[in-house]
Design a protein around this motif. Structure first.
Motif, mmCIF file in Angstrom:
data_model
loop_
_atom_site.group_PDB
_atom_site.id
_atom_site.type_symbol
_atom_site.label_atom_id
_atom_site.label_comp_id
_atom_site.label_asym_id
_atom_site.label_seq_id
_atom_site.Cartn_x
_atom_site.Cartn_y
_atom_site.Cartn_z
ATOM 1 N N ARG A 1 9.421 0.641 -1.345
ATOM 2 C CA ARG A 1 9.249 -0.098 -0.107
ATOM 3 C C ARG A 1 8.117 -1.116 -0.235
ATOM 4 N N ALA A 2 7.016 -0.693 -0.881
ATOM 5 C CA ALA A 2 5.885 -1.609 -1.044
ATOM 6 C C ALA A 2 6.245 -2.737 -2.002
ATOM 7 N N MET B 1 0.837 -1.199 0.000
ATOM 8 C CA MET B 1 0.000 0.000 0.000
ATOM 9 C C MET B 1 0.871 1.248 0.000
ATOM 10 N N THR C 1 -0.621 10.356 2.488
ATOM 11 C CA THR C 1 0.295 11.053 3.400
ATOM 12 C C THR C 1 1.623 10.291 3.409
ATOM 13 N N TYR C 2 2.670 10.993 3.775
ATOM 14 C CA TYR C 2 3.988 10.356 3.787
ATOM 15 C C TYR C 2 4.073 9.416 4.972
ATOM 16 N N THR C 3 4.372 8.183 4.714
ATOM 17 C CA THR C 3 4.401 7.201 5.797
ATOM 18 C C THR C 3 5.745 6.489 5.885
ATOM 19 N N LEU C 4 6.799 7.121 5.383
ATOM 20 C CA LEU C 4 8.124 6.523 5.583
ATOM 21 C C LEU C 4 8.452 6.604 7.063
ATOM 22 N N PHE C 5 9.207 5.622 7.547
ATOM 23 C CA PHE C 5 9.602 5.645 8.956
ATOM 24 C C PHE C 5 10.744 6.632 9.118
ATOM 25 N N PRO C 6 10.523 7.700 9.858
ATOM 26 C CA PRO C 6 11.524 8.772 9.903
ATOM 27 C C PRO C 6 12.849 8.347 10.514
ATOM 28 N N TRP C 7 12.838 7.287 11.330
ATOM 29 C CA TRP C 7 14.077 6.890 11.996
ATOM 30 C C TRP C 7 14.909 5.930 11.158
ATOM 31 N N HIS D 1 13.397 12.932 6.189
ATOM 32 C CA HIS D 1 13.190 14.384 6.268
ATOM 33 C C HIS D 1 14.106 15.150 5.330
ATOM 34 N N PHE E 1 0.327 5.269 0.661
ATOM 35 C CA PHE E 1 -0.680 6.188 1.202
ATOM 36 C C PHE E 1 -0.497 7.586 0.620
#
Ligand SMILES: Nc1ncnc2c1ncn2[C@@H]1O[C@H](COP(=O)(O)OP(=O)(O)OP(=O)(O)O)[C@@H](O)[C@H]1O
Ligand SMILES: [Mg+2]
Lengths: 474, 300
Positions: free
Chosen positions: B175-176, B108, B112-118, B161, B110
């Motif tokens: 990633r998906a 999926m 909105t941005y849903t990358l893991f920031p860490w 970021h 999305f």
């Protein structure tokens, strides 16, 4: 750009006041400096400008009043209103005395020995002034021979007192007294001391602030002295006290973090734990930690245990609630994205929730550490008083505020610099945050970041190279 | 606005090649089958029916777009397909097996941005395979290839970021895809991007789709985007969300931006536009503006 039609350079003026807008860095640092300098300036102004406040007179020279039991000695403070009254009382006492000396009965019925005793007191009233002029040392304030010599020098004008000097009327009194004294004996003789009453020196003093507001230089100099205070008998040195206080703050804080963070994270992650734990925690935190102090002493007895327990009680319940709130604040989309990528429930906690909340939780802990310092002061009064607070308590009771202030400031400095250091560290530990980016070029950051990279390198050289899988097939 | 010239061609009309493509498409196995799905949301003011009796199929390697007015239940539908929401009635089958909960077989992306920031770009791409039990050493090279595919090799060690919006969505796609999903679900993935970046991303996505064995279900509210990308377009109508029509796009492939002015393109767009905004059939809505100026000039 920057050219107006008339050819003049347009300079964009940056406003000092703009809603929610950051100032340019040079302005920001100037304001930061002022934020510390300003209070210091106010303190200095109030301390050093005699026309600001100074509601008291600090006595340099005192006198005894007949039939008044309240005795002021040099160094004491009296109110500005009372001081002239005090001087007047001594003057009229002197006038009465002069009248009495001219009468038939100069002793007014008192015995010679009691007059002699009173005279010796008058003699010594000059001692504080002599001491601050450096004529005698602080050990010599009871050596009457030296003081006697000093009276002579003052009266004959051989030497002059300067800081503080004597008022005209007091020099006059000194002369009169010396004339009387030298007529009996040119040098001090305890047994053959003058037995007709001497005139009292009129009190002298200078405007000063109350003792609870010592001046900056005073605090600074006694601050150094306080910091270097060595151990004495069972009294710990200042460094030991600091160590003790830090142990209690961090002991209580780390303990509550150790238990509070996992519980908070669980509450923020699973509704089950949130419903089970949070309502009671929410209720419990409204019971002030100090109210448990006697209970804690009963449970943990003496020494540090009840103190650490108090810091724990003061921070633990807040910690659970704050951490669970922070955990709930994690962007739900990240959790959903992780699930669509195949993360199972247990992996969500370890791979999304925990790494996701770390930076905000770190900030929560910084704030809670501040709380722990607040509880310290109460904790150290629980059971056997200890640490920095014990010092503040006992010195404050003797009104040694010049010793109290440095310790209060010291606690502030320790807390402040710990927090600043932690804020600095945050950028290094969390390089993915906005602060982290700015930080990664910092020399200290480079050193700290180098260590894990080195370890990683050492390990990765041992693992075999990865097989190359194919990307998607056409 | 769309020029009112629908009489050039009928949007139904297909050239023999396009017809042939659709015949082939429908002979392929069904990847995703949505059987009479209905979704009710209980709210304070009673039950809200977001979706009503949705029934359609997506074939292997098909690119299907879903379009519809705001609030018609597009997001609800895709969330049900992803397993993030549970339907009230009906069934969703992936390769014939009912879907229960989210899983790595349905990727999926999305809005909105849903990358893991860490995590760095590379670690983000490796996240899925790692969750499904692959060793990091194995998947690292694989992840590099996916990153290379979306053209971000230089940024594999950057944190989210530090990336632009378009770059973030490219990483999200990589990633998906790194999980080798059966179908890629995309909920207005380019909605937050500017026009140029969006056009770039559309071309990118078509290129990826052409070269991989991947089926895509793509939600959008942009007519051009839908017609440009899709084999078939599922048009939803609102209150409750129901299928209005499933349109076979007659624009031939490979697609390019030049086709935006081709008669088939315009006809299809025009048709969808009328489905979505039926009130615009006439002279358009009559709005009553207060007279704001004394200028009096007629700008048209
Ligand atoms: N959790 C929910 N609870 C109650 N109602 C909901 C919920 N989620 C969605 N809805 C309702 O379902 C309907 C469809 O919402 P949905 O978000 O799927 O629309 P959408 O087509 O994606 O709209 P948009 O184009 O604006 O994104 C809306 O009327 C919305 O109010
Ligand atoms: Mg939506």
């Amino acid at each position: 750009m920057g050219e107006s039609p008339s050819g003049k350079k347009l300079k964009v003026k940056e406003p000092w006041f703009a809603v929610r807008r950051e100032l340019p860095s040079h302005r920001a640092s100037v304001l930061t400096a002022i934020s510390f300098i300003l209070p210091l300036l106010i303190w200095s102004a109030v301390s050093y400008l005699p026309f600001l406040w100074h509601p008291d007179i600090k006595l340099q020279l005192s006198a005894d009043r007949k039939d008044v039991t309240t005795v002021y000695t040099a160094g004491d403070r009296v109110s500005k209103e009372f001081f002239p009254e005090f001087q007047e009382a001594v003057r009229s006492q002197n006038e009465e005395l002069e009248a009495q000396l001219k009468s038939d009965d100069p002793l007014a019925g008192s015995s010679e020995s009691s007059v002699r005793r009173a005279n010796k007191k008058v003699l010594r009233h000059l001692a504080p002034v002599l001491e601050s002029n450096g004529w005698i040392t602080s050990e010599q304030t009871k050596e009457d021979e030296l003081i006697y010599e000093a009276w002579k020098d003052v009266a004959t004008g051989k030497r002059k007192l300067k800081s503080p000097g004597l008022s005209e009327e007091n020099i006059e009194i000194a002369k009169q007294n010396w004339n009387a004294m030298s007529a009996v004996s040119p040098v001090y003789d305890s047994d053959n001391f003058i037995s007709v009453p001497l005139l009292s020196l009129v009190p002298q003093g200078k405007p000063s602030n109350p003792d609870y507001l010592p001046a900056p230089h005073h605090v600074a100099s006694s601050g150094l002295e306080v910091l270097m205070m060595p151990a004495e008998g069972d009294r710990p040195s200042m460094v030991q006290r600091i160590g003790h206080s830090i142990r209690i703050v961090f002991g209580g804080f780390l303990l509550s973090a150790l238990i509070g963070i996992p519980i908070g994270v669980l509450c923020g992650t699973y509704a089950f734990f949130s419903r089970l734990i949070e309502p009671f925690t929410d209720f419990f935190r409204y019971m002030p930690a100090p109210t448990f102090s006697t209970l804690l002493v009963a449970i943990f007895l003496a020494n540090d245990a009840p103190k650490i327990a108090l810091v724990f009680v003061g921070t633990f319940f807040q910690m659970v609630l704050v951490v669970s709130n922070t955990t709930r604040g994690l962007n739900m989309n990240l959790l959903e994205a992780a699930q669509t990528l195949g993360a199972k429930q247990s992996q969500l906690l370890t791979h999304v929730v925990i790494p996701g909340i770390l930076p905000s939780m770190y900030n929560d802990l910084r704030i809670l550490l501040g709380w722990a310092w607040t509880w310290l002061v109460i904790a150290e009064l629980v059971g056997v008083k200890s640490g920095l607070t014990e010092f503040i308590e006992s010195q404050g009771r003797y009104r040694n505020f010049d010793l109290v202030f440095p310790v209060i400031i010291l606690i502030g400095l320790i807390g402040f610099f710990t927090d600043q250091f932690l804020a600095f560290l945050r950028g290094i530990i969390f390089p993915w945050t906005k602060e982290g980016e700015a930080m990664s070029s910092h020399p200290v950051a480079k050193v700290i970041l180098f260590i894990p990279r080195l370890i990683k390198k050492a390990f990765s050289s041992k693992t075999s190279p990865a097989p190359t899988p194919q990307a998607g097939q056409p | 606005m769309i020029p009112p010239s629908p009489d050039i061609v009928d949007y139904h009309e297909q050239t023999p090649e396009v017809k042939e493509r659709f015949t082939q498409l429908k002979q392929r196995p069904v990847v995703l089958s949505v059987d009479n799905v209905t979704k009710d949301f209980p709210t304070r003011n009673g039950v809200v029916r977001a979706l009503h009796d949705i029934d359609f199929e997506v074939y292997r390697r098909e690119f299907m777009c879903v379009i519809g007015p705001s609030g018609c239940g597009k997001s609800t539908l895709i969330r049900i397909l992803a397993g993030l929401e549970i339907q009230s009635e009906g069934e969703v089958l992936l390769d014939g097996n009912p879907v229960a909960g989210p899983g790595p077989d349905r990727g999926m992306v999305f809005q909105t941005y849903t990358l893991f920031p860490w995590l760095t770009v590379k670690q983000n791409v490796m996240f899925g395979p790692k969750m499904t039990g692959h060793m990091s050493a194995e998947i690292e090279a694989d992840a590099r290839q996916w990153i290379d595919m979306v053209g971000l090799s230089k940024f594999e060690n950057s944190y989210p970021h530090q990336l632009s919006g378009g770059m973030k969505q490219r990483v999200a796609i990589a990633r998906a895809l790194a999980n080798r999903p059966r179908i890629l679900l995309m909920d207005e993935p380019f909605g937050a991007l500017d026009a140029q970046t969006r056009a770039q991303m559309q071309a990118y996505l078509l290129e990826i789709w052409r070269n991989l064995d991947i089926t895509i279900l793509f939600i959008t509210h942009d007519l051009d985007e839908a017609v440009y990308l899709a084999d078939r377009i599922l048009v939803l109508k609102a209150n409750p969300g129901e299928i209005d029509e499933i349109i076979e796009v007659s624009v031939p492939r490979p697609r390019s931006m030049e086709q935006f002015i081709s008669p088939e393109f315009i006809a299809t767009k025009h048709h969808i536009n009328q489905l979505i905004h039926p009130e615009q059939k006439g002279d358009g809505p009559v709005l009553h503006f207060p007279r704001l100026t004394e200028a009096g000039d007629d700008v048209e």
